[in-house]
Design a protein around this motif. Structure first.
Motif, PDB file in Angstrom:
ATOM      1  N   LEU A 196       0.855  -1.185   0.000  1.00 14.79           N
ATOM      2  CA  LEU A 196       0.000   0.000   0.000  1.00 14.79           C
ATOM      3  C   LEU A 196       0.887   1.229   0.000  1.00 14.79           C
ATOM      4  CD1 LEU A 196      -2.510  -1.000   2.855  1.00 14.79           C
ATOM      5  CD2 LEU A 196      -2.598  -1.637   0.434  1.00 14.79           C
ATOM      6  N   CYS A 197       0.528   2.249  -0.782  1.00 15.03           N
ATOM      7  CA  CYS A 197       1.383   3.443  -0.819  1.00 15.03           C
ATOM      8  C   CYS A 197       0.590   4.685  -1.173  1.00 15.03           C
ATOM      9  CB  CYS A 197       2.543   3.263  -1.800  1.00 15.03           C
ATOM     10  SG  CYS A 197       2.075   3.211  -3.541  1.00 15.03           S
ATOM     11  N   SER A 198       1.125   5.829  -0.757  1.00 19.10           N
ATOM     12  CA  SER A 198       0.585   7.114  -1.176  1.00 19.10           C
ATOM     13  C   SER A 198       1.184   7.488  -2.527  1.00 19.10           C
ATOM     14  CB  SER A 198       0.909   8.194  -0.135  1.00 19.10           C
ATOM     15  OG  SER A 198       2.311   8.379  -0.027  1.00 19.10           O
ATOM     16  N   ASP A 199       0.586   8.504  -3.178  1.00 24.10           N
ATOM     17  CA  ASP A 199       1.060   8.847  -4.517  1.00 24.10           C
ATOM     18  C   ASP A 199       2.414   9.540  -4.501  1.00 24.10           C
ATOM     19  OD1 ASP A 199       0.203  11.318  -3.511  1.00 24.10           O
ATOM     20  OD2 ASP A 199      -0.629  11.971  -5.427  1.00 24.10           O
ATOM     21  N   GLY A 200       2.930   9.849  -3.320  1.00 22.26           N
ATOM     22  CA  GLY A 200       4.291  10.346  -3.239  1.00 22.26           C
ATOM     23  C   GLY A 200       5.319   9.284  -3.562  1.00 22.26           C
ATOM     24  N   VAL A 201       4.885   8.019  -3.609  1.00 22.80           N
ATOM     25  CA  VAL A 201       5.769   6.917  -4.004  1.00 22.80           C
ATOM     26  C   VAL A 201       5.595   6.616  -5.486  1.00 22.80           C
ATOM     27  CG1 VAL A 201       6.324   4.476  -3.663  1.00 22.80           C
ATOM     28  CG2 VAL A 201       5.818   5.947  -1.701  1.00 22.80           C
ATOM     29  N   ASN A 202       4.376   6.237  -5.893  1.00 20.14           N
ATOM     30  CA  ASN A 202       4.184   5.878  -7.303  1.00 20.14           C
ATOM     31  C   ASN A 202       4.241   7.094  -8.228  1.00 20.14           C
ATOM     32  OD1 ASN A 202       1.225   5.773  -5.927  1.00 20.14           O
ATOM     33  ND2 ASN A 202       1.066   6.661  -7.961  1.00 20.14           N
ATOM     34  N   GLY A 203       4.131   8.298  -7.655  1.00 13.42           N
ATOM     35  CA  GLY A 203       4.310   9.489  -8.474  1.00 13.42           C
ATOM     36  C   GLY A 203       5.764   9.779  -8.795  1.00 13.42           C
ATOM     37  N   MET A 204       6.677   9.227  -7.992  1.00 15.61           N
ATOM     38  CA  MET A 204       8.105   9.428  -8.206  1.00 15.61           C
ATOM     39  C   MET A 204       8.782   8.207  -8.831  1.00 15.61           C
ATOM     40  SD  MET A 204       8.295  12.472  -7.195  1.00 15.61           S
ATOM     41  CE  MET A 204      10.022  12.552  -7.660  1.00 15.61           C
ATOM     42  N   LEU A 205       8.197   7.029  -8.658  1.00 18.27           N
ATOM     43  CA  LEU A 205       8.784   5.786  -9.149  1.00 18.27           C
ATOM     44  C   LEU A 205       7.796   5.090 -10.069  1.00 18.27           C
ATOM     45  CD1 LEU A 205      10.055   4.419  -5.701  1.00 18.27           C
ATOM     46  CD2 LEU A 205      11.397   5.717  -7.382  1.00 18.27           C
ATOM     47  N   ASP A 206       8.256   4.643 -11.233  1.00 21.03           N
ATOM     48  CA  ASP A 206       7.358   3.877 -12.082  1.00 21.03           C
ATOM     49  C   ASP A 206       7.274   2.443 -11.575  1.00 21.03           C
ATOM     50  OD1 ASP A 206       9.653   2.521 -13.004  1.00 21.03           O
ATOM     51  OD2 ASP A 206       9.788   3.712 -14.830  1.00 21.03           O
ATOM     52  N   ASP A 207       6.383   1.665 -12.164  1.00 24.81           N
ATOM     53  CA  ASP A 207       6.147   0.313 -11.672  1.00 24.81           C
ATOM     54  C   ASP A 207       7.398  -0.554 -11.737  1.00 24.81           C
ATOM     55  OD1 ASP A 207       3.581   1.088 -11.205  1.00 24.81           O
ATOM     56  OD2 ASP A 207       2.647  -0.290 -12.631  1.00 24.81           O
ATOM     57  N   ALA A 208       8.194  -0.372 -12.769  1.00 23.28           N
ATOM     58  CA  ALA A 208       9.412  -1.179 -12.910  1.00 23.28           C
ATOM     59  C   ALA A 208      10.385  -0.900 -11.770  1.00 23.28           C
ATOM     60  CB  ALA A 208      10.072  -0.901 -14.259  1.00 23.28           C
ATOM     61  N   GLU A 209      10.484   0.360 -11.360  1.00 25.13           N
ATOM     62  CA  GLU A 209      11.390   0.707 -10.269  1.00 25.13           C
ATOM     63  C   GLU A 209      10.855   0.199  -8.931  1.00 25.13           C
ATOM     64  OE1 GLU A 209      14.818   2.378  -8.435  1.00 25.13           O
ATOM     65  OE2 GLU A 209      14.299   1.710 -10.455  1.00 25.13           O
ATOM     66  N   ILE A 210       9.550   0.321  -8.727  1.00 29.39           N
ATOM     67  CA  ILE A 210       8.951  -0.223  -7.505  1.00 29.39           C
ATOM     68  C   ILE A 210       9.192  -1.721  -7.431  1.00 29.39           C
ATOM     69  CG2 ILE A 210       6.774  -0.641  -6.296  1.00 29.39           C
ATOM     70  CD1 ILE A 210       5.754   2.013  -7.434  1.00 29.39           C
ATOM     71  N   GLU A 211       8.990  -2.396  -8.529  1.00 31.53           N
ATOM     72  CA  GLU A 211       9.213  -3.846  -8.585  1.00 31.53           C
ATOM     73  C   GLU A 211      10.661  -4.188  -8.266  1.00 31.53           C
ATOM     74  OE1 GLU A 211       9.462  -6.662 -12.334  1.00 31.53           O
ATOM     75  OE2 GLU A 211       7.353  -6.221 -11.863  1.00 31.53           O
ATOM     76  N   ARG A 212      11.603  -3.415  -8.797  1.00 30.10           N
ATOM     77  CA  ARG A 212      13.024  -3.686  -8.559  1.00 30.10           C
ATOM     78  C   ARG A 212      13.374  -3.525  -7.084  1.00 30.10           C
ATOM     79  NH1 ARG A 212      17.482  -1.502  -7.338  1.00 30.10           N
ATOM     80  NH2 ARG A 212      16.552   0.567  -7.102  1.00 30.10           N
ATOM     81  N   VAL A 213      12.872  -2.456  -6.463  1.00 29.41           N
ATOM     82  CA  VAL A 213      13.164  -2.219  -5.044  1.00 29.41           C
ATOM     83  C   VAL A 213      12.576  -3.336  -4.185  1.00 29.41           C
ATOM     84  CG1 VAL A 213      12.796  -0.660  -3.101  1.00 29.41           C
ATOM     85  CG2 VAL A 213      13.335   0.275  -5.356  1.00 29.41           C
TER      86      VAL A 213
END
Length: 249
Positions: A196-213
């Protein structure tokens, strides 16, 4: 809910631009929440804190796991009512332009046909993701202007990431209309990690970067910390908040 073992963690950061962190999160099994407040200091932070307080009360008092949507709907309704009452008090005290509202995304364990499930509910553009065989998938659908434009075919998802009105939400707790949440049921075994995340995360990172982290951090608490740190490092244009929950048994 007995018989389900979870590991989890959460993290939040004010970011590099905002002066106040209007985000809030709750990680109290079997209830997990992220709320992204709107309205400025003592507006958004109060609204998001109300969401956490009400869901914490739900976690403490317990709920019928076979009636999860009803429990969530009642909790969201209580949040909305409390925020409106808070706004009314502020305006009565002379702050005529006072605003307060928040998004919310929640996940809690429920029971369907005798089997445990995740129930995910969202109002606004805070998101829920699941990790399926290492691949990130968005569960929730944003209640936002840009999502409506994407759905209408007016812009592409890539355009939405940079649209000047990407922060405009179409549903929020504390808004002029009592919002309806969207609900999603997920089997636990097929989706061992929930984010679960606020848009301060997905607004700065695309899905590929979130997946990598996420892939680089098997521990959910570390994954939450790393995602927030990555969002700040990417620019930190908004408050960034994450909860990560793993089903381990």
């Amino acid at each position: 809910m007995s018989g389900v073992e979870l590991r989890y963690g959460g993290a939040t950061d004010v970011g590099l631009v905002r002066e106040v962190n209007e985000d809030a999160f709750l990680a109290r099994p079997p209830v997990f929440v992220v709320a992204d407040g709107m309205g400025g200091h003592e507006g958004g932070d109060v609204a998001s804190a109300i969401v956490v307080e009400e869901f914490d009360r739900l976690a403490e008092s317990g709920y019928d796991p076979t009636r999860g949507p009803e429990a969530v709907a009642a909790t969201l309704d209580a949040c909305h009512t409390r925020i409106l009452e808070h706004v009314a008090r502020q305006r009565a005290a002379g702050h005529s332009s006072y605003q307060s509202g928040t998004t919310a995304v929640a996940a809690l364990l429920v029971e369907v046909d005798g089997e445990p499930r995740w129930l995910v509910a969202n109002v606004g553009d805070s998101r829920a993701y699941r990790v399926v065989e290492g691949r990130l998938e968005q569960v929730s659908v944003d209640h936002s202007l840009v999502q409506e434009l994407v759905d209408a075919g007016s812009i592409t998802p890539a355009d939405a990431a940079h649209h000047p009105e990407r922060n405009v939400v179409t549903r929020a707790l504390g808004g002029p209309a009592r919002p309806e949440a969207d609900y999603f049921l997920l089997p636990l075994a097929d989706h061992p990690r929930l984010v679960l995340c606020s848009d301060g995360v997905n607004g700065m990172l695309d899905d590929a970067e979130i997946e990598r982290v996420l892939a680089a951090a098997p521990d959910p608490a570390q994954a939450a910390t790393d995602l927030v740190a990555a969002a700040v490092e990417a620019g930190g244009e908004d408050n960034a908040t994450v909860t990560v929950v793993d089903v381990v048994g």
